[in-house]
Design a protein around this motif. Sequence first.
Motif, mmCIF file in Angstrom:
data_model
loop_
_atom_site.group_PDB
_atom_site.id
_atom_site.type_symbol
_atom_site.label_atom_id
_atom_site.label_comp_id
_atom_site.label_asym_id
_atom_site.label_seq_id
_atom_site.Cartn_x
_atom_site.Cartn_y
_atom_site.Cartn_z
ATOM 1 N N SER A 1 51.181 -4.689 12.182
ATOM 2 C CA SER A 1 52.570 -4.222 12.127
ATOM 3 C C SER A 1 52.828 -3.345 10.910
ATOM 4 C CB SER A 1 53.528 -5.418 12.073
ATOM 5 O OG SER A 1 53.467 -6.181 13.251
ATOM 6 N N ARG A 2 51.974 -3.479 9.890
ATOM 7 C CA ARG A 2 52.226 -2.825 8.603
ATOM 8 C C ARG A 2 51.172 -1.751 8.331
ATOM 9 N NH1 ARG A 2 53.032 -7.347 4.152
ATOM 10 N NH2 ARG A 2 53.999 -5.571 3.094
ATOM 11 N N THR B 1 61.072 -1.989 7.785
ATOM 12 C CA THR B 1 61.036 -2.981 6.707
ATOM 13 C C THR B 1 62.412 -3.588 6.414
ATOM 14 O OG1 THR B 1 59.148 -1.824 5.735
ATOM 15 C CG2 THR B 1 60.296 -3.415 4.346
ATOM 16 N N ASP C 1 59.657 -11.503 9.755
ATOM 17 C CA ASP C 1 58.441 -11.877 9.042
ATOM 18 C C ASP C 1 58.246 -13.388 9.000
ATOM 19 O OD1 ASP C 1 60.715 -12.043 7.447
ATOM 20 O OD2 ASP C 1 59.640 -11.587 5.598
ATOM 21 N N TRP D 1 56.628 -1.897 7.435
ATOM 22 C CA TRP D 1 56.562 -2.379 8.816
ATOM 23 C C TRP D 1 56.981 -1.254 9.768
ATOM 24 C CZ3 TRP D 1 55.989 -7.765 10.356
ATOM 25 C CH2 TRP D 1 55.762 -8.631 9.281
ATOM 26 N N ALA E 1 50.836 -9.990 11.457
ATOM 27 C CA ALA E 1 51.507 -8.901 10.746
ATOM 28 C C ALA E 1 50.558 -7.780 10.346
ATOM 29 C CB ALA E 1 52.208 -9.450 9.506
#
Length: 417
Positions: A128-129, A108, A117, A140, A125
């Motif tokens: 990814s998270r 992150t 981002d 992330w 995304a």
Amino acid sequence: MAALVAATTTLTACNSGGSGSAAGRVLTLWHYEAADSAMGLAWSQAVKDFEAAHPGVTVKVETKTFEQLQKTAAMVLNSSNAPDILEYNKGNATAGLLSKQGLLTDLTPEVAQYGWDRKLSSNLAVTSRYSNGVMGSGDWYGIPNYAEYAMVYYNVDLFNKYHVPVPKTFADFTAAMDTFVKNGITPLADAGAEYPAQQYLYDLALSKADPAWVTDYQIKGKADFHDAAWSYAASTLADWVRKGYIAKNSVSLKATDMGNAFESGKSPMMVSGSWWYGTFESEIKNFAWDTFLWPGSSLVPGSGGNLWVVPSKSGNKQLAYDFINITLQKDVQDVIANKGAVPVAANPADVTDPKAKELIQHYDTLAASGGLAYYPDWPVPGFYDTLTAATQDLINGKDPNSVLGSLQTAYQQGLNQ
């Protein structure tokens, strides 16, 4: 563990000189892309760029297989043999599980520092998270630099020879397969021992599903394997085997066998991901081929590509972050685009290959409409092997209702892990 030390290629630094603390250091990188694939070529370019920007640093590239990392990543990343950076599968059952186990570095702060981002759409995304191992929100833990989706590859020459029109509806698709069967040809290349067969099952289920169904299955843990979509998928896949659309002996084949069957011109169609696109462009010389989206469905398997992740035990985290950043730069993204894959941060004007333009346009259409439904093995740990066994059972003639029951049991057990 022993299997994971095989197939090692070491790329030495372009610049022999060193500067500061970087001199003499080694960045160990694992990935599982074929050397001639779009991603393999892009990673090679990224290594050159990285070494040019980091004099004195050697990148040690070790080529693994998807299956190796699928089965042993947790054990290896929890040991002193962990690499500094690796390509890894996304989803709750893989990157999500490792993040929950504390084996991956929270990226992150680096996302904010490098502005990753701003290059990745919210659609990309999602994978990814992770929050407590569940994708879609939270910190992330990985960065993709390409995207992917499933499609139907078809042999244009065989379609023309047997006067088969390109299917626009599911009825057309079925009619095309019937025509090939009548002429003694198995229409669909498949592989039961790895991911392809389970993606056929998932494609069939998605054709009867909607986005809420996908969310329930992938994120909320609310799948019902006896609902209309899964019941249709299992019974239809079993029926396709009986009708000869899929060969019974495909039960023991692997993904490379499926790809080889299509490349050899034996199979009129193959349903799989965009990761085959660049390979087919470079290797198929004896016939014309093209693609179409699964007809009659607004949802297809697809997502952001595999993730670059940094193990918690990485000894060179800053170098790993720099490498990730380079994979999102223009020249690497242009390689991805023009070698038959879907970049996440390329300028469309820089895409020169006509087939590549079509590939990216199809992806953009799916992403804009919310048509990317992730992959069937993602929801819970261990579900890849469960789905592989289930689809093998269907190919071998086991009762679909019984197979769905085993999937429901394994799914519920996985949610409790």
